[in-house]
Design a protein around this motif. Structure first.
Motif, PDB file in Angstrom:
ATOM      1  N   SER A 139       0.848  -1.211   0.000  1.00 55.83           N
ATOM      2  CA  SER A 139       0.000   0.000   0.000  1.00 55.83           C
ATOM      3  C   SER A 139       0.876   1.251   0.000  1.00 55.83           C
ATOM      4  CB  SER A 139      -0.910   0.001   1.227  1.00 55.83           C
ATOM      5  OG  SER A 139      -0.146   0.032   2.403  1.00 55.83           O
ATOM      6  N   ILE A 153      -9.448   8.570  -6.182  1.00 56.83           N
ATOM      7  CA  ILE A 153      -9.730   7.398  -5.341  1.00 56.83           C
ATOM      8  C   ILE A 153     -11.234   7.131  -5.300  1.00 56.83           C
ATOM      9  CG2 ILE A 153      -9.582   6.479  -2.989  1.00 56.83           C
ATOM     10  CD1 ILE A 153      -7.182   8.586  -2.745  1.00 56.83           C
ATOM     11  N   SER A 156     -12.773   5.433  -8.322  1.00 53.34           N
ATOM     12  CA  SER A 156     -12.634   3.984  -8.484  1.00 53.34           C
ATOM     13  C   SER A 156     -13.808   3.249  -7.834  1.00 53.34           C
ATOM     14  CB  SER A 156     -11.319   3.498  -7.878  1.00 53.34           C
ATOM     15  OG  SER A 156     -11.360   3.597  -6.475  1.00 53.34           O
ATOM     16  N   LEU A 405      -3.486   3.530   0.511  1.00 54.27           N
ATOM     17  CA  LEU A 405      -4.212   2.989  -0.645  1.00 54.27           C
ATOM     18  C   LEU A 405      -3.561   1.715  -1.161  1.00 54.27           C
ATOM     19  CD1 LEU A 405      -4.720   6.218  -2.756  1.00 54.27           C
ATOM     20  CD2 LEU A 405      -6.291   5.206  -1.151  1.00 54.27           C
ATOM     21  N   CYS A 406      -4.400   0.825  -1.693  1.00 57.52           N
ATOM     22  CA  CYS A 406      -3.908  -0.383  -2.371  1.00 57.52           C
ATOM     23  C   CYS A 406      -4.341  -0.299  -3.836  1.00 57.52           C
ATOM     24  CB  CYS A 406      -4.540  -1.631  -1.755  1.00 57.52           C
ATOM     25  SG  CYS A 406      -4.026  -1.906  -0.061  1.00 57.52           S
ATOM     26  N   PRO A 407      -3.567  -0.892  -4.762  1.00 60.51           N
ATOM     27  CA  PRO A 407      -3.977  -0.854  -6.170  1.00 60.51           C
ATOM     28  C   PRO A 407      -5.277  -1.617  -6.383  1.00 60.51           C
ATOM     29  CG  PRO A 407      -2.052  -2.270  -5.877  1.00 60.51           C
ATOM     30  CD  PRO A 407      -2.271  -1.570  -4.583  1.00 60.51           C
ATOM     31  N   THR A 412      -4.349  -6.033  -6.054  1.00 59.98           N
ATOM     32  CA  THR A 412      -3.982  -6.395  -4.671  1.00 59.98           C
ATOM     33  C   THR A 412      -4.186  -7.891  -4.445  1.00 59.98           C
ATOM     34  OG1 THR A 412      -4.671  -4.209  -3.950  1.00 59.98           O
ATOM     35  CG2 THR A 412      -4.445  -5.859  -2.238  1.00 59.98           C
ATOM     36  N   SER A 475       1.451  -3.674  -8.898  1.00 56.22           N
ATOM     37  CA  SER A 475       0.327  -2.778  -9.219  1.00 56.22           C
ATOM     38  C   SER A 475      -0.382  -3.140 -10.526  1.00 56.22           C
ATOM     39  CB  SER A 475       0.818  -1.332  -9.277  1.00 56.22           C
ATOM     40  OG  SER A 475       1.801  -1.220 -10.284  1.00 56.22           O
ATOM     41  N   GLN A 489      -1.015   1.976 -11.404  1.00 53.28           N
ATOM     42  CA  GLN A 489      -0.397   3.260 -11.049  1.00 53.28           C
ATOM     43  C   GLN A 489      -0.608   4.270 -12.178  1.00 53.28           C
ATOM     44  OE1 GLN A 489       3.577   2.061  -9.876  1.00 53.28           O
ATOM     45  NE2 GLN A 489       3.136   2.578  -7.759  1.00 53.28           N
ATOM     46  N   TRP A 494      -7.337   3.124  -7.532  1.00 55.55           N
ATOM     47  CA  TRP A 494      -6.821   2.793  -6.185  1.00 55.55           C
ATOM     48  C   TRP A 494      -7.993   2.544  -5.262  1.00 55.55           C
ATOM     49  CZ3 TRP A 494      -1.710   2.080  -5.391  1.00 55.55           C
ATOM     50  CH2 TRP A 494      -0.832   2.594  -6.366  1.00 55.55           C
ATOM     51  N   GLU A 495      -7.779   1.725  -4.261  1.00 53.40           N
ATOM     52  CA  GLU A 495      -8.840   1.471  -3.274  1.00 53.40           C
ATOM     53  C   GLU A 495      -8.275   1.662  -1.869  1.00 53.40           C
ATOM     54  OE1 GLU A 495     -11.497  -1.827  -3.795  1.00 53.40           O
ATOM     55  OE2 GLU A 495     -10.717  -2.184  -5.802  1.00 53.40           O
ATOM     56  N   HIS A 497      -7.015   1.151   1.780  1.00 52.85           N
ATOM     57  CA  HIS A 497      -6.433  -0.021   2.456  1.00 52.85           C
ATOM     58  C   HIS A 497      -7.438  -0.595   3.449  1.00 52.85           C
ATOM     59  CE1 HIS A 497      -4.071  -1.827   5.792  1.00 52.85           C
ATOM     60  NE2 HIS A 497      -3.439  -2.397   4.786  1.00 52.85           N
TER      61      HIS A 497
END
Length: 548
Positions: A139, A153, A156, A405-407, A412, A475, A489, A494-495, A497
């Protein structure tokens, strides 16, 4: 001699051991299959008929499962997952069900090979712990004051929903609303969107007309036609008491023998109401809101002093008005002080929208509560926009609480699958296989994304695995529109975490819980279930009421 533990009636059904576990896994799989097509930007909608005959069209996992009626206890438990996820983080309801169903299905071959459920659960718990650590590694941190970044963000979240066409507008609404109600007290952050960010849906007009008000709007009109309907910089008093004559308790009897006594009774009533109004008038307010009633006489006195009154305001609305205008809600007019008057509102106005009158309190200085005004062509469309907006606001809130954030796009889950698969090789003994099964189960999210947009799942997943095989390519994920693999990226999905961690945690823990069940006892027989008769109750009540 007493009968041990459990007394069962002859016509009661019971599933034990392997049969119970297989039936749990089967029912969880059925629930996951219902909403599998609701994942990703090319998600299909479900049309649901509620018991009242109303129609709901949505691809929100929680909204769908709320309307589904099931008898099997494991299926009920799965539906509860979506509700838990929705209350906790407000997003990822579809993912959590699909993932839980897949993790449970992954346990099936091990149960068939007579591996004990506790061994499987031990491996699952270990995999969960490692997955959460890996997720933290991949993340990235985010700056919550950077609006364009926050908007990306939130996009998404909305990208997979009905409102994706107005994505900029909706993300803007969600960001502004969450920023408005964001409050820091003694270093603690409070973002209560349920209580202080109310959504008002008014059918008619264009969706582009939706906006976040810098204040509050309530569906009310003034109590007396001659009261002012527009006031600039009003002084506002909020009450939680009626401006009516206080009658005695229900036991009170009054016997009137003389006409003058009756006149005196009426005079007392008038004096009491005048005294109440005088307490308010001495503070020279322009506006009075009360949660209770306002009698005709009180309206008369207030109007003579050029004060506008609005009655029977909802308690929740009154709290929002207090937050936005700086006023204090008072329970007795005798206790009113100058410091209780709200002065932070710039404009009070009553406007007519469609056939109804609405009270607007706008241009508030630093309001800590707001109203989101949604316009749209029909009630059904507005309901769906509201559901999507709630998800977007929850995501904005989660990022403010935990700015990591996580991809997205299944990246992820794929990174977790590859890294857990590598780690499984270092584990000795039987636990290695269930551990590896969790890694494979996590691939269900990218696989479903590819399937939902009509891509070739096997070919795409092989390419994606090859990308993730190198350490730095965590990613890479699926473009939900075309089904091709892209770098998140650059693609910009992004979502939070918090949502990802909660999804994996809830899915694996619920799978462990259902694997622990080895006995389902039903209090209804098949014959009687149809006829509505009920079998005699068991002496020891089962924890779950089983299949009908």
């Amino acid at each position: 001699m007493q009968v041990p533990v459990m007394v069962m009636n002859a016509n009661m059904e019971r599933e034990t051991g392997r049969k119970a576990q297989l039936s749990n896994i089967q029912s969880a799989k059925v629930i996951a299959d219902i909403i599998r097509t609701c994942l990703g930007p090319r998600a299909m909608l479900k049309m649901l008929l509620d018991p009242m005959g109303g129609i709901v069209m949505t691809n929100d996992g929680n909204a769908i499962l709320r309307e589904v009626e099931v008898a099997h206890p494991a299926a009920k438990s799965m539906i509860e997952l979506a509700r838990t996820q929705d209350e906790e983080v407000g997003d990822g309801t579809t993912s959590v069900i699909i993932l839980a169903g897949e993790v449970l299905t992954a346990a099936l071959p091990f149960l068939e090979r007579n591996i004990h459920p506790i061994t499987i659960i031990g491996a699952y718990k270990r995999a969960l712990e490692d997955a959460l650590n890996i997720m933290k590694d991949i993340s990235i941190e985010v700056d919550i004051s950077n609006k364009p970044e926050m908007m990306r963000i939130i996009k998404s979240t909305i990208g997979t929903k009905f409102v994706s066409r107005w994505s900029d507008l909706m993300c803007g609404l969600a960001y502004d609303a969450v920023k408005t109600v964001n409050l820091e007290i003694d270093g603690k952050r409070e973002v209560d969107i349920k209580r202080y960010a109310r959504v008002e849906k008014i059918p008619g007009g264009e969706i582009d007309e939706s906006k976040v008000l810098d204040g509050i709007m309530v569906n009310k009109d003034v109590t007396h036609p001659k009261m002012r309907r527009k006031i600039e910089n009003p002084r506002i008093v909020l009450l939680d008491c009626p401006l009516e004559y206080k009658k005695g308790e229900s036991q009170t009897n009054v016997e009137v023998t003389d006409e003058s006594h009756w006149s005196r009774l009426l005079e007392i009533e008038e004096e009491q109401i005048k005294e109440m109004c005088d307490h308010i008038i001495r503070l020279k307010p322009d506006l009075v809101f009360t949660e209770k009633g306002v009698s005709d006489l009180a309206q008369h006195f207030l109007m003579k002093s050029n004060i506008t009154a609005i009655r029977r305001v909802r308690k929740t609305d009154n709290h929002r008005i207090a937050r936005a205008t700086g006023a204090t809600i008072v329970n007795r007019v005798e206790d009113l002080k100058d410091s209780d008057v709200g002065t932070q509102c710039g404009l009070f106005e009553v406007r007519k929208i469609a056939d109804e009158y609405f009270t607007f309190l706008e241009k508030c200085e630093n309001p800590k509560a707001c109203t989101i005004l949604l316009r749209g062509p029909s009630k059904d469309v507005l309901q769906e926009i509201d559901r999507n907006l709630q998800d977007a606001m929850c995501v904005a809130r989660n990022v403010m609480f935990e700015p990591r954030l996580c991809p997205g796009g299944g990246a992820t889950e794929m990174a977790l699958a590859v890294r857990l698969g590598e780690k499984a090789k270092t584990i000795s003994g039987v636990e290695q296989w269930p551990y590896k099964a969790v890694a494979e189960a996590l691939e269900v999210i990218p696989r479903t994304l590819v399937q939902n947009c009509g891509g070739n799942a096997i070919k795409t997943l092989t390419q994606l695995r090859a990308k993730h095989a190198t350490v730095d390519n965590f990613s890479w994920g699926i473009d939900g529109e075309s089904g091709k693999i892209v770098d998140m990226q650059e693609y910009g999905v992004w979502e939070p975490h918090a949502v990802k961690a909660q999804t994996v945690k809830t899915a694996i823990e619920s799978a462990c819980l259902l694997l622990r069940v080895d006995d389902i006892v039903s209090g209804l027989s098949r014959k009687e279930a149809g006829g509505g008769g009920q079998a005699p109750a068991m002496q020891e009540a089962p924890e779950e009421v089983g299949e009908r």
